[in-house]
Write an enzyme that holds these catalytic residues in place. Sequence first.
Site, PDB file in Angstrom:
ATOM      1  CG  ASP A   1      38.797  78.328 -10.235  1.00 39.95           C
ATOM      2  OD1 ASP A   1      39.556  78.033 -11.185  1.00 39.95           O
ATOM      3  OD2 ASP A   1      37.699  78.884 -10.400  1.00 39.95           O
TER       4      ASP A   1
ATOM      5  CG  HIS B   1      48.445  74.586 -13.544  1.00 41.00           C
ATOM      6  ND1 HIS B   1      47.218  74.917 -13.009  1.00 41.00           N
ATOM      7  CD2 HIS B   1      48.240  74.448 -14.876  1.00 41.00           C
ATOM      8  CE1 HIS B   1      46.316  74.960 -13.977  1.00 41.00           C
ATOM      9  NE2 HIS B   1      46.912  74.694 -15.121  1.00 41.00           N
TER      10      HIS B   1
ATOM     11  CG  LEU C   1      45.885  66.480   6.850  1.00 42.23           C
ATOM     12  CD1 LEU C   1      44.618  67.151   7.399  1.00 42.23           C
ATOM     13  CD2 LEU C   1      46.726  67.524   6.100  1.00 42.23           C
TER      14      LEU C   1
HETATM   15  C1  FPP Z   1      42.195  75.357 -11.568  1.00 42.00           C
HETATM   16  O1  FPP Z   1      42.705  76.584 -12.015  1.00 42.00           O
HETATM   17  C2  FPP Z   1      43.272  74.493 -11.135  1.00 42.00           C
HETATM   18  C3  FPP Z   1      43.606  73.312 -11.715  1.00 42.00           C
HETATM   19  C4  FPP Z   1      42.887  72.774 -12.878  1.00 42.00           C
HETATM   20  C5  FPP Z   1      44.749  72.512 -11.253  1.00 42.00           C
HETATM   21  C6  FPP Z   1      44.968  72.501  -9.772  1.00 42.00           C
HETATM   22  C7  FPP Z   1      46.309  72.023  -9.476  1.00 42.00           C
HETATM   23  C8  FPP Z   1      47.163  72.588  -8.590  1.00 42.00           C
HETATM   24  C9  FPP Z   1      46.806  73.715  -7.746  1.00 42.00           C
HETATM   25  C10 FPP Z   1      48.515  72.058  -8.424  1.00 42.00           C
HETATM   26  C11 FPP Z   1      48.651  71.168  -7.235  1.00 42.00           C
HETATM   27  C12 FPP Z   1      48.665  69.785  -7.650  1.00 42.00           C
HETATM   28  C13 FPP Z   1      49.098  68.749  -6.887  1.00 42.00           C
HETATM   29  C14 FPP Z   1      49.255  67.452  -7.523  1.00 42.00           C
HETATM   30  C15 FPP Z   1      49.422  68.834  -5.479  1.00 42.00           C
HETATM   31  P1  FPP Z   1      42.412  77.021 -13.510  1.00 42.00           P
HETATM   32  O2  FPP Z   1      43.540  76.532 -14.351  1.00 42.00           O
HETATM   33  O3  FPP Z   1      41.072  76.543 -13.955  1.00 42.00           O
HETATM   34  O4  FPP Z   1      42.451  78.577 -13.357  1.00 42.00           O
HETATM   35  P2  FPP Z   1      41.597  79.652 -14.198  1.00 42.00           P
HETATM   36  O5  FPP Z   1      40.155  79.419 -13.841  1.00 42.00           O
HETATM   37  O6  FPP Z   1      42.112  80.964 -13.692  1.00 42.00           O
HETATM   38  O7  FPP Z   1      41.888  79.424 -15.644  1.00 42.00           O
END
Ligand code: FPP
Length: 247
Positions: free
Chosen positions: A24, A41, A135
């Site tokens: 997150d 992201h 893993l």
């Molecule tokens: C939450 O942060 C994160 C996500 C919804 C996407 C997670 C994806 C990645 C970390 C990329 C890696 C992906 C792969 C396929 C390996 P948020 O957007 O909700 O953040 P915020 O709460 O600060 O708005």
Amino acid sequence: MAADPLSLIREHGRVPRHVAVIMDGNGRWASRRGLPRHAGHWEGMKAVREAVEGACAAGVEILTLFAFSTENWKRPQSEVDALMQLLCAYAESEHEELAGHGVEVRVLGEVSRLDSEARAAVALMEDATRDGAVLRLNLMISYGGREEIVRAVRRLAAQVHGRSLEPEAIDADTVEQVLFTRGLPDPDLLIRTSGEFRISNFLLWQTAYTELHIASVLWPDFTREDLFAAILDYQHRERRFGRVSTR
Ligand code: FPP
């Protein structure tokens, strides 16, 4: 000089077999820099690399990452598209290296909702890494804990309807057999970044007795040192599984 965290982890010996992560804070990481959300992201992909390499180094057997939730489909289409492109880019750029490190990747969730390009990326990653024995990396995509339980209930109801299952024969093991995570041990440790104290519909069945670690770092800034800190924290927990202390 302080001992390095990996030596401390090894010295303690009780390494969590299965670590799950709610990644997150990508959006906040980007907005703090005046960047669009998708930049967070993309930066988050580097942190995925850190988590995978750190898990291999620490001796974790299963790493389960929440990459895209059922609810994430409701984000603006441009952000959904960026996350799907990121999945494709990750598969393209990482599959050989993951295979080389002995990582077996499985994508778990309602994969049928992905478009053909993203499904091809999933197949590429899963096929290339099939023999990985170091893993097991679960990427949870189009995944929701409630949706997983509803799907499981439907499957069991169909078996009861078809008379191949007696309702009285249903127990926790029967349910476990129809979850996406079938055959895997429950997570020992769940890490959530960005300082939020929520489960957010992740692995609702599987986390019944999982130890929680909340890290304040935003996901794009997460490094293997943060993973090691979470494992060290876990190693000092007493797991009682509802029973009394044996200490
Ligand atoms: C939450 O942060 C994160 C996500 C919804 C996407 C997670 C994806 C990645 C970390 C990329 C890696 C992906 C792969 C396929 C390996 P948020 O957007 O909700 O953040 P915020 O709460 O600060 O708005």
